[in-house]
Design a protein around this motif. Structure first.
Motif, short mmCIF file in Angstrom:
data_model
loop_
_atom_site.label_atom_id
_atom_site.label_comp_id
_atom_site.label_asym_id
_atom_site.label_seq_id
_atom_site.Cartn_x
_atom_site.Cartn_y
_atom_site.Cartn_z
N VAL A 177 34.35 50.85 48.07
CA VAL A 177 33.87 49.74 48.56
C VAL A 177 34.52 49.10 49.97
O VAL A 177 35.93 48.97 49.98
N ALA A 178 33.84 48.77 50.81
CA ALA A 178 34.66 48.03 52.14
C ALA A 178 34.43 46.77 52.07
O ALA A 178 33.95 46.13 51.41
N MET A 179 35.56 46.09 52.55
CA MET A 179 35.86 44.65 52.57
C MET A 179 35.36 44.21 54.05
O MET A 179 36.12 43.67 54.78
N ASP A 180 33.81 44.23 54.19
CA ASP A 180 33.28 43.83 55.53
C ASP A 180 32.93 42.36 55.38
O ASP A 180 31.83 42.12 54.96
N GLN A 221 28.30 45.52 55.97
CA GLN A 221 27.25 44.67 56.16
C GLN A 221 25.87 45.45 56.49
O GLN A 221 24.74 45.05 56.14
N GLU A 222 25.92 46.45 57.19
CA GLU A 222 24.82 47.14 57.36
C GLU A 222 24.30 48.30 56.38
O GLU A 222 23.50 48.94 56.42
N ALA A 223 25.17 48.35 55.31
CA ALA A 223 24.79 49.57 54.22
C ALA A 223 23.53 49.45 53.60
O ALA A 223 22.84 50.27 53.47
N ALA A 224 22.94 48.05 53.29
CA ALA A 224 21.68 48.02 52.72
C ALA A 224 20.66 48.48 53.35
O ALA A 224 19.67 48.97 53.17
N ALA A 225 20.70 47.94 54.84
CA ALA A 225 19.69 48.05 55.98
C ALA A 225 19.50 49.70 56.08
O ALA A 225 18.54 50.14 56.12
N ARG A 265 34.44 36.49 59.10
CA ARG A 265 35.47 37.08 60.10
C ARG A 265 34.49 37.67 61.21
O ARG A 265 34.62 37.08 62.48
N TYR A 266 33.26 38.42 61.20
CA TYR A 266 32.42 38.83 62.27
C TYR A 266 31.30 38.97 61.68
O TYR A 266 31.17 40.04 60.91
#
Length: 186
Positions: A36-39, A121-125, A43-44
């Motif tokens: 799991v990434a902590m994106d 953030q872009e994982a689901a897309a 922060r951005y």
């Protein structure tokens, strides 16, 4: 971070445990490890066109359920266990070095990845694009034009409604359901 969980038992696993005389006490589901990434968006925040993954409306889901009015209609839920790791693209084809502490090994692990992982953030897309491509080009499904993330295979009379990596499959006949699950496993 690395997340270790145990999935709930399926109804079939519970029935097998009861039939074997063990019962459901002390029987556990499959173990699952997830990187799991902590994106953090705070922060951005990345642009919506890179992160948006549409999901079907409740009305569309209810319509699919209402169409299951025959004994021959089968309904199945599933989970794409390694969905995000299978996403086919990473913007620009770049590599990313990740680091995590592996509890089993007791040490820090460094890995190069070429795709997204859960929590980015872009994982689901990216997963939605990957799944759409696989269903429409490799399994002859058609995405419903006014309801993204819903797919129909008219010859096999199979419909798939996905909420990111959790599909609900509606199929006319057990053989069509078996076909879908065997093709998705590939």
């Amino acid at each position: 971070r690395m997340s270790y969980t145990i999935k709930r038992l399926t109804l079939e696993q519970l029935d097998e445990a009861k039939e074997s005389g063990v019962g459901d006490k002390g029987v556990t589901g499959n173990a699952k490890a997830r990187l799991v990434a902590m994106d953090l968006k705070k922060r951005y925040q990345k642009p919506g066109e890179d992160t948006y993954a549409p999901t079907p409306s409740l009305a569309a889901f209810r319509l699919n359920v209402a169409c299951t009015n025959t004994d021959d209609e089968k309904v199945s839920t599933d989970d794409f266990v390694t969905a995000f790791l299978q996403a086919r693209k990473f913007k620009g084809g770049k590599l990313m070095l990740i680091c995590y502490f592996d509890e089993f090994l007791g040490e820090w692990v460094y890995e190069w990845i070429i795709g997204v992982i859960y929590g980015m953030q872009e994982a689901a897309a990216d997963w939605k694009d990957t799944l759409c491509y696989a269903l429409t080009t490799e399994m002859s499904f058609v995405e419903v034009q006014n309801m993204p993330s819903m797919y129909i295979e008219p010859n096999r009379r199979t419909r798939v409604s996905t909420h990111v990596d959790d599909p609900v499959v509606f199929s006319r006949g057990a053989e069509n359901m078996k076909w879908f699950h065997s093709e998705v496993e590939k």
